[in-house]
Design a protein around this motif. Sequence first.
Motif, PDB file in Angstrom:
ATOM      1  N   ALA A   8       3.407  -3.427  -7.959  1.00  0.00           N
ATOM      2  CA  ALA A   8       1.722  -2.930  -8.230  1.00  0.00           C
ATOM      3  C   ALA A   8       1.310  -3.633  -9.290  1.00  0.00           C
ATOM      4  O   ALA A   8       1.927  -3.332 -10.411  1.00  0.00           O
ATOM      5  N   VAL A  31       4.556   3.311 -11.847  1.00  0.00           N
ATOM      6  CA  VAL A  31       4.315   4.218 -10.768  1.00  0.00           C
ATOM      7  C   VAL A  31       4.694   5.623 -11.133  1.00  0.00           C
ATOM      8  O   VAL A  31       5.836   5.996 -11.724  1.00  0.00           O
ATOM      9  N   ASP A  72       1.058   7.916  -7.704  1.00  0.00           N
ATOM     10  CA  ASP A  72      -0.256   7.350  -8.446  1.00  0.00           C
ATOM     11  C   ASP A  72       0.196   6.165  -9.546  1.00  0.00           C
ATOM     12  O   ASP A  72       1.529   5.866  -9.529  1.00  0.00           O
ATOM     13  N   TYR A  73      -0.835   5.605  -9.755  1.00  0.00           N
ATOM     14  CA  TYR A  73      -0.424   4.292 -10.456  1.00  0.00           C
ATOM     15  C   TYR A  73      -1.446   4.349 -11.644  1.00  0.00           C
ATOM     16  O   TYR A  73      -2.493   4.688 -11.828  1.00  0.00           O
ATOM     17  N   SER A 114      -6.740   3.953  -8.827  1.00  0.00           N
ATOM     18  CA  SER A 114      -6.764   4.434  -7.400  1.00  0.00           C
ATOM     19  C   SER A 114      -5.937   3.562  -6.446  1.00  0.00           C
ATOM     20  O   SER A 114      -5.860   2.283  -6.808  1.00  0.00           O
ATOM     21  N   LYS A 115      -5.062   4.002  -5.455  1.00  0.00           N
ATOM     22  CA  LYS A 115      -4.189   3.343  -4.876  1.00  0.00           C
ATOM     23  C   LYS A 115      -4.860   2.382  -3.852  1.00  0.00           C
ATOM     24  O   LYS A 115      -4.421   1.548  -3.288  1.00  0.00           O
ATOM     25  N   VAL A 140      -5.098  -0.804  -6.103  1.00  0.00           N
ATOM     26  CA  VAL A 140      -4.013  -1.466  -6.620  1.00  0.00           C
ATOM     27  C   VAL A 140      -3.712  -2.688  -5.657  1.00  0.00           C
ATOM     28  O   VAL A 140      -3.996  -2.948  -4.477  1.00  0.00           O
TER      29      VAL A 140
END
Length: 71
Positions: free
Chosen positions: A32, A43, A51-52, A62-63, A66
Amino acid sequence: MQLICPHCQTPLEGFGDHAHCITCGKDFFLQARCPDCQQPLQVLKACGAIDYFCQHGHGLISKKRVEFVII
């Protein structure tokens, strides 16, 4: 974003931090990356949610934003 197998150019099926090519049978590790600075994201997993977090000043990502790259 659709990931493509670098060997046979077939779309990959993603499974968390891994992807698999059905056509050639190869597995790939996905990383990611922050869409703003292209640095790897941390992560965070808690209570079933993923969540990232960008440690380079962009905070939570926000995923949907990513970007995953094959490494």
